[in-house]
Scaffold this active site. Structure first.
Site, PDB file in Angstrom:
ATOM      1  N   ASN A  61       0.826  -1.210   0.000  1.00 55.16           N
ATOM      2  CA  ASN A  61       0.000   0.000   0.000  1.00 55.16           C
ATOM      3  C   ASN A  61       0.860   1.260   0.000  1.00 55.16           C
ATOM      4  OD1 ASN A  61      -2.477  -1.354   0.015  1.00 55.16           O
ATOM      5  ND2 ASN A  61      -2.494  -1.520   2.241  1.00 55.16           N
ATOM      6  N   HIS A  98      -1.226  -6.949   5.846  1.00 55.57           N
ATOM      7  CA  HIS A  98      -2.380  -7.053   6.747  1.00 55.57           C
ATOM      8  C   HIS A  98      -1.980  -7.685   8.079  1.00 55.57           C
ATOM      9  CE1 HIS A  98      -5.476  -6.828   3.209  1.00 55.57           C
ATOM     10  NE2 HIS A  98      -4.811  -5.693   3.422  1.00 55.57           N
ATOM     11  N   TYR A 112      -0.262  -8.862  -2.749  1.00 56.62           N
ATOM     12  CA  TYR A 112       0.345  -7.624  -2.270  1.00 56.62           C
ATOM     13  C   TYR A 112       1.853  -7.612  -2.527  1.00 56.62           C
ATOM     14  CZ  TYR A 112      -3.874  -5.928   0.039  1.00 56.62           C
ATOM     15  OH  TYR A 112      -5.132  -5.447   0.281  1.00 56.62           O
TER      16      TYR A 112
END
Length: 770
Positions: free
Chosen positions: A215, A265, A274
Site C-alpha cells: 500500500n 495485513h 500484495y
C-alpha cells in the site's frame, strides 16, 4: 457539481479540440502548478526537461516499449487496443450518473480503466489512434467528468478506502499523463485538488495502518504521479523519500522479514498479491526514476533486490505462484496462481534492468526456466494479451541462447515468520501452510474467501510433474473446504466468514516452524482449531522422495468426528488401495504408505455454487471418531511415485523408524539418508536425541565422516538450549556464534545461547564423527 450531459460524440470532440488547443495557455488568474496569481507570464513548468523525461519514462515503462509495432503479435494487439478505444470514445455518454451507459457511478474500476485504455491507445504506436487529438480530448473530458461527478475534492469517501486513495487516482493521473497536456491547467488543477483531498501527502507521514508494504508503494506512486502532473520537484522528492520505510527488514507485521517472509495485513503471508504488487511497483519506480534527480538511492533498496530470490522465487513453481501466500485472493479466478506467477516474473525482469549484472543474469535464467516449464498457461501467450512490454522482454529472453534456463532449486526453504514451508525433491514440489500466534488461519474480506477456514490447519499442497493446474482449475470453487489436503479438522462446519476479517484469525499456538539444513526439514505445528476445541500436534519430515506425516495428541470436544485429510486431489484418476500391505496409489499422481485399515476414501463430482462448473475429486482421510481424547496418525506421502515404488516402500518397514509419536515429542530416523529428526514439544528424549527444552532438531550424517546438527527455537523464548546426541563425535570443527559449549567423545553435547531473538531461524553446526 454540474456536468456535461447528453451531448453527441461530435460535440464532445469539438469541445475536446477546444481544450486541446488551449492546453498550454496559462491564465493570469491562477497557476495550479506554481501557485502564482499575478498576471506575469512565466515559463510553463510542464516543459521542465526533468518532468518531460519522467512523462516519457512513465509511458515507456508502464504502457509498453521495446517492441516493433509493425511486427506480430504487437501489430494485432495494438490494433485491438485502438479499436477498443474507438468503441469507448463512440459510446461515451456523459450524464449525471455515468460516463458510459451500463457503468453507473461510482464505477471505481471499470470507468477509470476505460479512460486509461483510451489514453494508452493515444500514447502507443500502431493503434490507429496514436497521437489523435480527438481521442486525447475525449480522455480529458472523461477524466474531468468522472472527477466532478465522483472524485471531487470535498466529496465523501465511501466504501473501500483503496479506491479513493490508490485505485482511482492512479488510473486518472495515468490517463492524464499519457495524453500529454490535453487535460488543461484548470482541469488538471481540479484533479490535483481531488487527489490532495482523498490521498493527501500526510498519508505518507507515518508508516502504519494502510500505509505500509505494498500500500505504501502504491501511495508513493500516486503522490509521484501527482507531482509529475504538477511539475512539482519537492513533491516528487517527498514521494520518493517516503518509500524508504518499505525497504528495511521488520520483526513483526507488514514487510520483508529476515527469513524471506513477506507479510501484509499484519498476519497474512502475501508474496502472491500484495507482494507481487509491491515488487512490480518498485520495479516500475526504479526504472522510471533511473537517471533522474529523484532516482531511488536508499541503500536499503538492496533488501528488495535480495527478496527476489529469498522471498518470491521459493513460492514460484513452474511459473505459478503458490496459493499459500495469496491470502483472500486465491479464489478470484481460475488459474489465478499462474497469473500471479506471471506478475512476479514480469516484475523480476523489469527490476533486473536496475539491478547488478550478476543479479540480472541469475534472474533472467530463473524466469526463463519458469516460462519454459509453464505448460498449463504458456507465459508468452498470456503476456501477449496482458503486458506488451513484458512480452517483449520475455520473448527476447527466450530467444537468447546465451541465457540458460534455471531448473527448480532442490531442497527446503522454511519461513517460520510466516508459518510456511516449501520443499523440492526430484520432479516434485510441496508447500505447507500453517497458523500460529503470529499468522492467521486464513484471510477473508470484501466478501472473498469466506470458506478458507482450514488453510492454516496444515494444508499440504503438492505438485508432481504435469500437475501444474492441480489448484488452478476452479479448485477453490469446487473443493470440500472442510477436507483440504493435509489438514486435521473438526467436522463441525464453520459459518461463512468465521473469525475476524483481514487475517486476524490467529490461534494461540506458538510452537510453529521447525529446523532445516537446506535439504531436509523437521517442521511442526501446535494446532488449535478455528473457533473449535480441537487441539493437535502435527509434524512433517521432508525428505528426498517423501514427506513423513505424524500427528498426536489430537483431542476435541465439539461433539463431532475429527478427521485428518491425507489428500484431496482434483482428479478422476484411478485409486488403488491395498489394505493388507498398507499402501494406496493414485494413478499419475503418487503413492501413500499408511495403515489402510483406518483409511476412508471417496470419489465425488463437486459443483461450484452458482456456476455450471463440476470437477472430480478423490479424497483419502483418517477418521479419528467423535471427540477424540488423544488420537494420532502416521503416513508417508510419495509425490510422483509409481505403484511399484509405493509397494516397495510399504514392504520395507525399516526405511523409516518412528522414534516418538506423542504430544510431547515426534521424531523419525531414516537410516538410508542418515537423517534423525525430532520435534520436541517438550524437553526430553527421543531415540538418540535429548533436548533440554522445546525445540526442533535435525541431524544428517553425510557419509564422509562428518555430520550436521541443526536446531531451532520455534517458540522464540529460549535463553539457553542443550542438545545431546548419543553418537561418538571427535570434534566440532565448525562452530556457531550462538554455541556456548561443546562436549565430544562417546556422545555429543551442545549448549546454545539465547535463541529467542533469532525469529525461529535454523542454526547448524558441523561435527566430525568419532
Amino acid at each position: 457539481m454540474t456536468g456535461m450531459i447528453g451531448y453527441s460524440r461530435r460535440s464532445l470532440l469539438r469541445l475536446g479540440g477546444t481544450v486541446a488547443a488551449g492546453a498550454l495557455v496559462l491564465p493570469p488568474a491562477e497557476h495550479p502548478w506554481t501557485g502564482h496569481r499575478d498576471g506575469a507570464r512565466r515559463e510553463d513548468p510542464r516543459e521542465d526537461g526533468r518532468f518531460v523525461a519522467l512523462r516519457r519514462a512513465w509511458r515507456d515503462v508502464t504502457a509498453g516499449s521495446g517492441f516493433d509495432a509493425a511486427a506480430e503479435p504487437y501489430r494485432s494487439r495494438l490494433a485491438e487496443l485502438g479499436a477498443a478505444a474507438a468503441r469507448h470514445r463512440e459510446a461515451m455518454r456523459p450524464g449525471t450518473s455515468s460516463l458510459w451507459p451500463g457503468l453507473p457511478f461510482p464505477s471505481f474500476t471499470a470507468t477509470p480503466a476505460r479512460l486509461r485504455a483510451m489514453a494508452r491507445a493515444y500514447a502507443l504506436p500502431g493503434t490507429g489512434l496514436t497521437g489523435d487529438a480527438g481521442l486525447a480530448a475525449a480522455v480529458a473530458d472523461g477524466v474531468d467528468h468522472y472527477r466532478r461527478r465522483v472524485y471531487a475534492a470535498g466529496a465523501e469517501a465511501t466504501g473501500n478506502w483503496w479506491h479513493w486513495r490508490i485505485g482511482v487516482p492512479r488510473a486518472l493521473l495515468d490517463a492524464a499523463l499519457l495524453t500529454d497536456h490535453h487535460l488543461g491547467e484548470r482541469r488538471a488543477g481540479a484533479l490535483l485538488e481531488a487527489v490532495d483531498h482523498f490521498a493527501p501527502e500526510c498519508v505518507l507521514d507515518d508508516y502504519d495502518g494502510t500505509s505500509t508494504g505494498a500500500n505504501r508503494v502504491d501511495l508513493c506512486t500516486v503522490r509521484l504521479l501527482r507531482a509529475v502532473l504538477a511539475a512539482d520537484p519537492d513533491g516528487a522528492a517527498r514521494a520518493v523519500a517516503a518509500l524508504s520505510p518499505v525497504f528495511p527488514h521488520v520483526t513483526e507485521g507488514d514487510g520483508f522479514h529476515r527469513d524471506g517472509s513477506f507479510v501484509q495485513h499484519t498476519w497474512v503471508p502475501y508474496q502472491g498479491t500484495y507482494g507481487a504488487s509491491l515488487l512490480s511497483g518498485l520495479a516500475t519506480l526504479f526504472a522510471v526514476l533511473r537517471g533522474s534527480p529523484w532516482e531511488v538511492t536508499d541503500p536499503n533498496r538492496q533488501v528488495v533486490l535480495d527478496a527476489v530470490e529469498r522471498s518470491f522465487a521459493p513460492f514460484v513453481h513452474d511459473g505459478l505462484c503458490m496459493d499459500l501466500v495469496s491470502g483472500r485472493a486465491v479464489g478470484r479466478r481460475p488459474y489465478g496462481d499462474h497469473a500471479r506467477g506471471r506478475a512476479i516474473a514480469a516484475a523480476v525482469l523489469l527490476l533486473g534492468e536496475t539491478a547488478s549484472a550478476a543479479e540480472r543474469a541469475r534472474w533472467r535464467s530463473m524466469v526463463k526456466g519458469w516460462a519454459l516449464r509453464d505448460a498449463v498457461r504458456p507465459m508468452p501467450r498470456a503476456a501477449e494479451r496482458e503486458d506488451l512490454g513484458f512480452h517483449a522482454r520475455l520473448v527476447a529472453l527466450l530467444n537468447d541462447d546465451g541465457v540458460p534456463a534455471a531448473a527448480e532449486p532442490a531442497g527446503h526453504r522454511l519461513f517460520p515468520e510466516s508459518a510456511r514451508a516449501v520443499h523440492r525433491g526430484r520432479g516434485w514440489c510441496a508447500g505447507l501452510s500453517m497458523a500460529s500466534d503470529r499468522i492467521g488461519h486464513y484471510e477473508h474480506g470484501n466478501g472473498e474467501n469466506l470458506r478458507g477456514w482450514h488453510t492454516g490447519s496444515g494444508m499440504l499442497y503438492w505438485w508432481a510433474e504435469g500437475h501444474g493446474d492441480q489448484y488452478s482449475d476452479f479448485f477453490w470453487d469446487t473443493v470440500d473446504p472442510c477436507r483440504l489436503p493435509g489438514t486435521t479438522v473438526s467436522t463441525r462446519r464453520p459459518a461463512d466468514g468465521t473469525g475476524e476479517a483481514w487475517g486476524d484469525t490467529r490461534p494461540p499456538g506458538r510452537w510453529v516452524g521447525g529446523a532445516t539444513d537446506g535439504r531436509y526439514a523437521a517442521v511442526g505445528q501446535h494446532l488449535t482449531g478455528l473457533e473449535s476445541t480441537l487441539e493437535a500436534f502435527k509434524s512433517w519430515f521432508f525428505l528426498d522422495d517423501a514427506v513423513v506425516c505424524l500427528g498426536a495428541g489430537i483431542s476435541c470436544a465439539d461433539g463431532v468426528p475429527v478427521e485428518t485429510v491425507v489428500d484431496n486431489r482434483r482428479t478422476g484418476a484411478r485409486l488403488t488401495v491395498d489394505r493388507t500391505a498398507g499402501w494406496a496409489h493414485l494413478e499419475g499422481h503418487g503413492g501413500y504408505v499408511l495403515p489402510c485399515a483406518r483409511l476412508r476414501t471417496l470419489r465425488e463430482e463437486r459443483t461450484a455454487a452458482g456456476r455450471a462448473v463440476t470437477r472430480s475429486y478423490v479424497t483419502l482421510w483418517l477418521d479419528h471418531g467423535a471427540d477424540p481424547a488423544s488420537a494420532g496418525y502416521f503416513y508417508l506421502l510419495m509425490p510422483g511415485a509409481s505403484p511399484d515404488a509405493t509397494r516397495a516402500r510399504a514392504a520395507d518397514p525399516g526405511w523409516v523408524r518412528v522414534l516418538a509419536g506423542s504430544r510431547h515429542r515426534q521424531g523419525v530416523h531414516v537410516p538410508s539418508l542418515g537423517v534423525t529428526a525430532v520435534n520436541f514439544w517438550n524437553g526430553g528424549t527421543a531415540g538418540p536425541l535429548t533436548a533440554s527444552a522445546p525445540c526442533a532438531v535435525l541431524v544428517r550424517e553425510r557419509g564422509d565422516g562428518t555430520a550436521t546438527l541443526t536446531v531451532a527455537d520455534p517458540r522464540r523464548d529460549l535463553d539457553e538450549l542443550t542438545v545431546t546426541w548419543e553418537r561418538p563425535v571427535s570434534a566440532v570443527p565448525r562452530g556457531h556464534p550462538l554455541l556456548t559449549a561443546a562436549a565430544t567423545g562417546r556422545r555429543l553435547t551442545l549448549t546454545w545461547g539465547r535463541l529467542a531473538d533469532r525469529e525461529g531461524a535454523s542454526h547448524t553446526v558441523t561435527v566430525r564423527l568419532g
